[in-house]
Design an enzyme around this catalytic site. Structure first.
Site, PDB file in Angstrom:
ATOM      1  N   TRP A 186       0.713  -0.958  -0.080  1.00 34.46           N
ATOM      2  CA  TRP A 186       0.004  -0.382  -0.227  1.00 34.46           C
ATOM      3  C   TRP A 186       1.053   1.755   0.239  1.00 34.46           C
ATOM      4  O   TRP A 186       1.288   1.636   1.039  1.00 34.46           O
ATOM      5  CB  TRP A 186      -1.002   0.182   0.985  1.00 34.46           C
ATOM      6  CG  TRP A 186      -1.333   1.119   0.800  1.00 34.46           C
ATOM      7  CD1 TRP A 186      -2.742   1.618   0.153  1.00 34.46           C
ATOM      8  CD2 TRP A 186      -1.019   2.697   1.942  1.00 34.46           C
ATOM      9  NE1 TRP A 186      -2.782   3.093   0.674  1.00 34.46           N
ATOM     10  CE2 TRP A 186      -2.264   3.360   1.944  1.00 34.46           C
ATOM     11  CE3 TRP A 186      -0.250   2.916   2.952  1.00 34.46           C
ATOM     12  CZ2 TRP A 186      -2.336   4.546   2.704  1.00 34.46           C
ATOM     13  CZ3 TRP A 186      -0.332   3.764   3.728  1.00 34.46           C
ATOM     14  CH2 TRP A 186      -1.625   5.099   3.502  1.00 34.46           C
ATOM     15  N   GLU A 227      -2.727  -3.042  -2.767  1.00 33.13           N
ATOM     16  CA  GLU A 227      -4.294  -2.363  -1.940  1.00 33.13           C
ATOM     17  C   GLU A 227      -4.494  -0.591  -2.444  1.00 33.13           C
ATOM     18  O   GLU A 227      -3.629  -0.321  -2.498  1.00 33.13           O
ATOM     19  CB  GLU A 227      -4.198  -2.060  -0.311  1.00 33.13           C
ATOM     20  CG  GLU A 227      -4.805  -1.934   0.595  1.00 33.13           C
ATOM     21  CD  GLU A 227      -5.121  -1.296   1.636  1.00 33.13           C
ATOM     22  OE1 GLU A 227      -3.262  -1.780   1.988  1.00 33.13           O
ATOM     23  OE2 GLU A 227      -5.806  -1.027   2.895  1.00 33.13           O
ATOM     24  N   LYS A 229      -7.175   2.386  -2.702  1.00 29.16           N
ATOM     25  CA  LYS A 229      -7.753   3.703  -2.343  1.00 29.16           C
ATOM     26  C   LYS A 229      -8.300   4.304  -2.638  1.00 29.16           C
ATOM     27  O   LYS A 229      -7.777   5.391  -4.010  1.00 29.16           O
ATOM     28  CB  LYS A 229      -6.796   3.862  -1.383  1.00 29.16           C
ATOM     29  CG  LYS A 229      -7.270   4.250  -0.103  1.00 29.16           C
ATOM     30  CD  LYS A 229      -6.004   5.108   0.991  1.00 29.16           C
ATOM     31  CE  LYS A 229      -6.767   5.892   2.431  1.00 29.16           C
ATOM     32  NZ  LYS A 229      -5.465   5.792   3.576  1.00 29.16           N
ATOM     33  N   ASP A 260     -10.004  -2.932   0.987  1.00 27.77           N
ATOM     34  CA  ASP A 260      -9.934  -2.859   2.769  1.00 27.77           C
ATOM     35  C   ASP A 260     -11.604  -2.210   2.177  1.00 27.77           C
ATOM     36  O   ASP A 260     -11.426  -0.847   1.752  1.00 27.77           O
ATOM     37  CB  ASP A 260      -8.465  -1.522   2.862  1.00 27.77           C
ATOM     38  CG  ASP A 260      -8.936  -1.052   4.091  1.00 27.77           C
ATOM     39  OD1 ASP A 260      -9.697  -0.520   4.270  1.00 27.77           O
ATOM     40  OD2 ASP A 260      -7.353  -1.346   4.829  1.00 27.77           O
ATOM     41  N   HIS A 263     -11.535   1.822   2.228  1.00 25.92           N
ATOM     42  CA  HIS A 263     -11.269   3.078   1.006  1.00 25.92           C
ATOM     43  C   HIS A 263     -11.883   2.764   0.223  1.00 25.92           C
ATOM     44  O   HIS A 263     -11.820   2.834  -1.296  1.00 25.92           O
ATOM     45  CB  HIS A 263      -9.597   1.695   0.377  1.00 25.92           C
ATOM     46  CG  HIS A 263      -9.200   1.702   1.401  1.00 25.92           C
ATOM     47  ND1 HIS A 263      -7.499   1.452   1.235  1.00 25.92           N
ATOM     48  CD2 HIS A 263      -8.692   2.068   2.610  1.00 25.92           C
ATOM     49  CE1 HIS A 263      -6.729   1.362   2.282  1.00 25.92           C
ATOM     50  NE2 HIS A 263      -7.445   1.909   3.152  1.00 25.92           N
ATOM     51  N   HIS A 287      -8.894  -6.598   3.807  1.00 25.03           N
ATOM     52  CA  HIS A 287      -8.199  -5.235   5.268  1.00 25.03           C
ATOM     53  C   HIS A 287      -9.377  -4.900   5.903  1.00 25.03           C
ATOM     54  O   HIS A 287     -10.364  -4.291   5.287  1.00 25.03           O
ATOM     55  CB  HIS A 287      -7.405  -4.051   5.093  1.00 25.03           C
ATOM     56  CG  HIS A 287      -6.454  -4.487   4.966  1.00 25.03           C
ATOM     57  ND1 HIS A 287      -4.871  -2.913   4.840  1.00 25.03           N
ATOM     58  CD2 HIS A 287      -5.566  -5.319   5.229  1.00 25.03           C
ATOM     59  CE1 HIS A 287      -3.684  -4.243   4.774  1.00 25.03           C
ATOM     60  NE2 HIS A 287      -3.882  -5.278   5.042  1.00 25.03           N
ATOM     61  N   ASP A 295     -11.880   6.827   6.521  1.00 21.92           N
ATOM     62  CA  ASP A 295     -11.376   5.804   6.582  1.00 21.92           C
ATOM     63  C   ASP A 295     -10.930   5.816   7.628  1.00 21.92           C
ATOM     64  O   ASP A 295      -9.304   6.223   8.270  1.00 21.92           O
ATOM     65  CB  ASP A 295     -10.535   5.745   5.132  1.00 21.92           C
ATOM     66  CG  ASP A 295      -9.644   4.497   5.506  1.00 21.92           C
ATOM     67  OD1 ASP A 295      -9.728   2.901   6.180  1.00 21.92           O
ATOM     68  OD2 ASP A 295      -8.219   4.884   5.084  1.00 21.92           O
ATOM     69  N   ASP A 297     -10.927   3.834  10.806  1.00 20.26           N
ATOM     70  CA  ASP A 297     -10.270   2.911  11.046  1.00 20.26           C
ATOM     71  C   ASP A 297     -10.515   2.557  12.395  1.00 20.26           C
ATOM     72  O   ASP A 297     -10.112   2.070  13.018  1.00 20.26           O
ATOM     73  CB  ASP A 297      -8.448   2.853  10.303  1.00 20.26           C
ATOM     74  CG  ASP A 297      -8.029   2.285   9.132  1.00 20.26           C
ATOM     75  OD1 ASP A 297      -8.212   1.168   8.694  1.00 20.26           O
ATOM     76  OD2 ASP A 297      -7.388   3.513   8.791  1.00 20.26           O
ATOM     77  N   ASP A 327      -8.159  -4.546   9.970  1.00 25.00           N
ATOM     78  CA  ASP A 327      -6.521  -2.994   9.612  1.00 25.00           C
ATOM     79  C   ASP A 327      -7.323  -1.702  10.408  1.00 25.00           C
ATOM     80  O   ASP A 327      -8.905  -1.438   9.952  1.00 25.00           O
ATOM     81  CB  ASP A 327      -6.684  -3.114   8.435  1.00 25.00           C
ATOM     82  CG  ASP A 327      -5.632  -1.380   7.820  1.00 25.00           C
ATOM     83  OD1 ASP A 327      -5.179  -1.043   9.079  1.00 25.00           O
ATOM     84  OD2 ASP A 327      -5.498  -1.002   6.835  1.00 25.00           O
TER      85      ASP A 327
HETATM   86  C1  RNT Z   1      -3.857   2.574   4.506  1.00 23.07           C
HETATM   87  C2  RNT Z   1      -4.571   1.583   4.777  1.00 23.07           C
HETATM   88  C3  RNT Z   1      -3.264   0.126   4.497  1.00 23.07           C
HETATM   89  C4  RNT Z   1      -2.245   0.953   6.151  1.00 23.07           C
HETATM   90  C5  RNT Z   1      -1.834   0.002   7.293  1.00 23.07           C
HETATM   91  C6  RNT Z   1      -1.436   0.448   7.817  1.00 23.07           C
HETATM   92  O1  RNT Z   1      -4.828   3.539   4.069  1.00 23.07           O
HETATM   93  O2  RNT Z   1      -5.551   0.332   4.777  1.00 23.07           O
HETATM   94  O3  RNT Z   1      -3.739  -0.884   4.709  1.00 23.07           O
HETATM   95  O4  RNT Z   1      -3.671   0.930   6.915  1.00 23.07           O
HETATM   96  O5  RNT Z   1      -0.737  -0.619   5.936  1.00 23.07           O
HETATM   97 ZN    ZN Z   2      -5.303  -1.191   4.842  1.00 26.38          ZN
END
Ligand code: RNT
Ligand code: ZN
Length: 419
Positions: A186, A227, A229, A260, A263, A287, A295, A297, A327
């Site tokens: 990523w 990954e 986004k 993810d 994302h 993720h 985003d 998390d 994640d």
């Molecule tokens: C960031 C991505 C990535 C990170 C990690 C820490 O938006 O989701 O995966 O969260 O690599």
């Molecule tokens: Zn991620």
């Protein structure tokens, strides 16, 4: 009190059996599904470089709950506690900044297996698999938000060397532990404001990745994932590695695609993407996260999307082709509890999926009886999932119900409070 082993469990089994579901078979299957715990929930994505560089990359951890892990020993102790509270055998997902670097922290393009041998040994002792991630943020050469797509060749080269080093480390993890490491790429690359050139960075990113992946690595030891986004903080207008970019990249290069949950557009769900992308990419990395308005998390909760993600994996028979990673990073609550809550929820959602009367639901659908399909989907929501879950925890010798929180509290008083 329900102990999970007596009549409540038997009656739950009967209720599921009435819909054609074999609970014992579901529990056997559940025990074989590993979840990859992300190390970075343990210390707010700080890592062990201790450079003092800003996290950057559009990532932000909020909260100041006391007791975060500040070194490898503390992080391992915290992880040991978390794993002891989770039913089943799982994995650990490390970032490159979590190496054991000693006094002289190496440049990112000079990290090697030696910095992760301690983790490999640690994982080996515990029977855990490892996964890995190059770290393309929290670094002066990523401070302008560009890494592998940077217009300057020397910056790109530095990060390409980092990427290659990480694939070798991933392969050593896989070889040492007998299970391939998924090494996930990523990159934060993007622009806050409207770019003048959307094409150039994407061409450079593809070229950089091609160079990194040109180094032959045995997929029995290391699998590469990319990954995508939609946007990040500081990359609101343009992200080089968008969904379309990486979908195309993963298909043409036969890489794993990482989806993810945070994302995409807020109304866009990754659960609906699983069956689409698995038509074209060999394997998937998830993720599992929870965005709240952005985003952000947040810790994964047992909500509609989590049920839907797990449901898709089971319904489509995709578990063998999907690596389930988490994640999220919340620094406002006990960090070990965050791991435990999020991971137990992921496992619970998988259990719910395995207990779905899918044969019946598909039959209704095939017959065009959409009324019965909806009726049954709603009916099963109130079947005794919790009773089966408690039984599973008991069988796997981990705390039942809220029992795990007591262990975290004790540890907080005895260990975290003294940090
Ligand atoms: C960031 C991505 C990535 C990170 C990690 C820490 O938006 O989701 O995966 O969260 O690599
Ligand atoms: Zn991620």
């Amino acid at each position: 009190m329900n102990t999970g082993g007596g009549s409540a469990y038997q009656s739950a089994c009967e209720q599921y059996a009435a819909y054609g579901v074999d609970v014992e078979a579901a529990l056997k299957r559940l025990a074989t599904i590993p979840i990859s715990l992300h190390c970075w929930q343990g210390d707010d994505v700080s890592g062990f470089e201790k450079s003092g560089d800003e996290l950057g990359g559009g990532l932000a951890v909020t909260g100041s709950y006391p007791g975060k892990a500040t070194n490898v020993h503390e992080l391992r102790d915290d992880l040991d506690l978390a794993y002891s509270l989770l039913p089943g055998r799982h994995r650990l997902n490390l970032h490159a900044i979590y190496g054991e670097f000693g006094d002289k922290v190496p440049a990112r393009n000079e990290i090697g297996v030696e910095h992760f041998q301690g983790w490999i040994d640690w994982a080996h002792e515990r029977g855990l698999g490892l996964d890995f991630n190059p770290t393309f943020f929290a670094h002066p050469l990523a401070a302008d938000g560009l890494t592998l797509s940077h217009p300057k060749a020397d910056v790109r080269n530095y990060w390409m060397e980092h990427g290659i080093a990480c694939r070798h480390i991933g392969a050593a993890m896989g070889a040492g532990l007998g299970t391939p490491a998924v090494t996930n790429f990523w990159m934060p690359d993007g622009y806050k404001d409207t770019p003048a050139d959307r094409k150039g960075p994407r061409e450079r990113l593809a070229e950089s990745l091609d160079t990194i992946f040109a180094v032959p690595i045995n997929p029995a030891y290391n699998l590469d994932a990319v990954e995508c986004k939609l946007f990040g903080i500081g990359s609101e207008s343009y992200v080089v590695g968008s969904h379309e970019f990486y979908l195309g990249y993963a298909i043409t290069r036969e890489k794993l695609l990482c989806l993810d949950a945070g994302h995409f557009h807020p109304t866009e769900m990754i659960s609906d993407k699983i069956s689409s992308v698995l038509e074209y990419v060999p394997e998937l990395l998830l993720h599992v996260s929870r965005g709240v308005r952005w985003d952000s998390d947040h810790v994964v909760t047992l909500g509609d999307e989590l049920f839907a993600i797990a449901g898709e994996l089971v319904r489509g028979d995709y578990l063998e082709r999907t690596h389930i990673g988490l994640d999220f990073f919340d620094a406002s609550i006990n960090r070990i509890a965050a791991w435990v809550i999020g991971t137990r929820n992921m496992i619970k959602a998988l259990l719910a999926a395995l207990l779905e009367p899918s044969t019946k639901l598909r039959q209704y659908e095939a017959e065009g009886d959409l009324t019965a399909r909806l009726a049954l989907m709603e009916e099963i929501k109130t079947l005794p999932l919790g009773v089966v879950w408690d039984h599973y925890c008991e069988q796997m010798e981990v705390p039942v119900g809220m029992g795990w929180l007591e262990k975290v509290r004790q540890y907080e008083a005895n260990t975290l409070a003294k940090r």
